[in-house]
Design a protein around this motif. Structure first.
Motif, short mmCIF file in Angstrom:
data_model
loop_
_atom_site.label_atom_id
_atom_site.label_comp_id
_atom_site.label_asym_id
_atom_site.label_seq_id
_atom_site.Cartn_x
_atom_site.Cartn_y
_atom_site.Cartn_z
N ALA A 77 0.86 -1.19 0.00
CA ALA A 77 0.00 0.00 0.00
C ALA A 77 0.89 1.23 0.00
N VAL A 78 0.55 2.21 -0.82
CA VAL A 78 1.37 3.42 -0.95
C VAL A 78 0.48 4.65 -0.83
N GLU A 79 0.93 5.60 -0.01
CA GLU A 79 0.34 6.94 0.02
C GLU A 79 1.34 7.87 -0.67
N CYS A 80 0.99 8.35 -1.85
CA CYS A 80 1.93 9.12 -2.67
C CYS A 80 2.04 10.56 -2.18
N ILE A 81 3.23 10.93 -1.72
CA ILE A 81 3.48 12.28 -1.21
C ILE A 81 4.65 12.87 -2.00
N PRO A 82 4.42 13.93 -2.78
CA PRO A 82 5.50 14.47 -3.61
C PRO A 82 6.45 15.36 -2.83
N ASN A 83 7.72 15.36 -3.26
CA ASN A 83 8.67 16.35 -2.78
C ASN A 83 8.42 17.66 -3.53
N LEU A 84 9.07 18.72 -3.09
CA LEU A 84 8.89 20.02 -3.75
C LEU A 84 9.34 19.98 -5.21
N GLU A 85 10.38 19.16 -5.51
CA GLU A 85 10.91 19.13 -6.86
C GLU A 85 10.24 18.07 -7.74
N ALA A 86 9.19 17.42 -7.24
CA ALA A 86 8.53 16.36 -8.01
C ALA A 86 7.92 16.91 -9.29
N LYS A 87 8.06 16.14 -10.37
CA LYS A 87 7.46 16.49 -11.64
C LYS A 87 6.12 15.77 -11.73
N ILE A 88 5.04 16.54 -11.71
CA ILE A 88 3.70 15.96 -11.69
C ILE A 88 3.21 15.81 -13.13
N LEU A 89 2.87 14.59 -13.51
CA LEU A 89 2.37 14.31 -14.85
C LEU A 89 0.91 13.89 -14.75
N SER A 90 0.03 14.75 -15.22
CA SER A 90 -1.40 14.47 -15.16
C SER A 90 -1.74 13.29 -16.05
N ARG A 91 -2.81 12.58 -15.68
CA ARG A 91 -3.31 11.53 -16.56
C ARG A 91 -4.32 12.07 -17.57
N MET A 92 -4.62 13.36 -17.51
CA MET A 92 -5.39 13.99 -18.57
C MET A 92 -4.49 14.16 -19.79
N VAL A 93 -5.09 14.25 -20.97
CA VAL A 93 -4.30 14.34 -22.20
C VAL A 93 -3.61 15.69 -22.28
N GLY A 94 -2.48 15.70 -22.98
CA GLY A 94 -1.73 16.93 -23.16
C GLY A 94 -0.55 17.04 -22.23
N LEU A 95 0.27 15.98 -22.16
CA LEU A 95 1.48 16.05 -21.34
C LEU A 95 2.44 17.09 -21.91
#
Length: 405
Positions: A209-227
């Motif tokens: 089980a994982v609770e995803c917590i980003p660091n400040l420098e994390a690159k967030i890639l949406s699952r919506m179209v248009g990366l």
């Protein structure tokens, strides 16, 4: 009703026979042939008078599945983990044997047991299996505050998951490893992703089980179209972000549908099609940039993207029937459209993008014969002009959409 069904699939947990209902126990007791893994069959008591056949899953399992199909008419009972229809053998067998011939009695799934231990709501989590599947599937599930439940492929999987989270700058994420759930050897271990190398060896039978917590420098890639364009490795042959988003909305992916991405370039359209839903499938057809496609598919969580290296239309023969086709390159190639149109299913969508006058002429000829609609996509991006900003137009894209009757 179940007596008319020759194949029984019984979900069983780490608590063994004691956790089964009387109905499930009766089906096991009256079966002529028992099938399962070594661990499952070991849960059954051995009696000298019990001369029933026991079949252990082979690897790969296809030979065992065929063996089971050949036993049609006999009373066969398969022991499976938890819920056989949640990343389980039941789903595989139902592709070959109709439900009218099968009785299924599930036990609580591993996912249900994890939620019960952690107090999570099952309808608020993402579920996936890395058992016998590429670990890079996880990539598209990593986003801020996501709660992930993962079926592990073995004792190495927790560290693989931790490393992937750290590589994506989600190293503060909380990971919980649950071993032998509902059994006498149950153990639960939790820590943050960047501390997992300090743990002793995990059991082969574990879930994560994982609770995803980003660091400040994390690159967030949406699952919506248009990366973003820089999410892809490419040599310039890339459908740009804004055009890509419009193109995918025109292609309109639905769960379980198959796309042909013809002239795939670096694979961006096919990859984003697959990211839109875990059951979407795509085939990327490209003559020279397949190394970019493979690298991008792994990095962006779509390792099951099928890549065909070769020149269309020759390599299109014999491919599975698509629900949608995107022609991103080669519109002027002889017989390309005709081959695509012939293979597209009824009510399937075909979208073609061109940037040249010759390409526009070809699309206009097709539109005159087959109908459809035209859209011109004009995008400008602000760029520096000395100390000021000004608009730099991108090359206009002409897009044709047609739906096959």
């Amino acid at each position: 009703m179940t007596s008319e069904k020759w194949l029984k699939i019984i979900g069983i947990g780490e608590d063994g026979l004691g956790g089964l209902s009387p109905a499930a126990r009766s089906l096991i007791d009256h079966a002529e042939i028992l099938v399962g893994g070594d661990r499952h069959l070991a849960m059954l008591p051995e009696f000298p008078e019990d001369r029933r056949s026991r079949i252990v899953w082979a690897s790969p399992i296809e030979s065992t599945i065929q063996q089971i199909i050949n036993l049609r008419g006999k009373s066969v009972c398969i022991l499976a983990s938890g819920d056989p229809l949640w990343f389980g053998i039941g789903t595989t067998l139902l592709k070959r044997i109709p439900i009218e011939e099968i009785a299924i009695i599930p036990s609580p799934s591993t996912f249900s047991l994890i939620c019960a231990r952690l107090g999570w709501s099952l309808n608020e989590v993402e579920t996936l299996s890395l058992c016998g599947r590429p670990s890079s599937l996880l990539q598209s599930y990593i986003y801020p505050n996501a709660k992930l439940l993962i079926l592990s492929s073995g004792k190495e999987t927790p560290q693989i998951v931790a490393n992937m989270l750290c590589d994506r700058h989600f190293s503060n994420s909380k990971i919980t490893v649950l071993e032998h759930l509902n059994g006498t050897k149950e153990r639960i271990i939790s820590n943050v992703a960047n501390q997992f190398q300090n743990f002793p060896e995990f059991a082969d039978l574990n879930a994560i089980a994982v609770e995803c917590i980003p660091n400040l420098e994390a690159k967030i890639l949406s699952r919506m179209v248009g990366l973003p364009d820089d999410a892809f490795c490419h040599d310039g042959q890339l459908t740009k972000r804004e055009v890509r988003a419009i193109t995918l909305s025109t292609l309109a992916p639905n769960a379980g549908e198959l796309l042909w991405d013809v002239g795939a370039g670096c694979g961006s359209i096919g990859i984003e099609w697959m990211r839109s839903h875990p059951r979407c499938q795509a085939i990327a057809i490209e003559k020279s940039r397949t190394h970019f496609i493979a690298e991008n598919a792994i990095a962006l969580g779509t390792p099951n993207l099928k890549i065909i290296e070769g020149k269309a239309p020759e390599v299109l023969q014999g491919l599975p029937t698509p629900d949608a086709i995107f022609i991103g390159g080669g519109a002027t190639v002889p017989d390309l459209f005709e081959t695509c149109w012939e293979n597209l299913r009824s009510q399937g969508r075909l979208v073609a993008n061109v940037v040249t006058l010759e390409g526009e002429q070809k699309l206009f000829q097709w539109q005159q014969e087959y109908g459809g609609t035209f859209t011109q996509i004009s995008i400008s991006r602000a760029e520096a002009i000395s100390s000021f900003l000004g608009w730099k137009p991108m090359r206009p894209v002409t897009q044709w959409l047609v739906i096959k009757p």
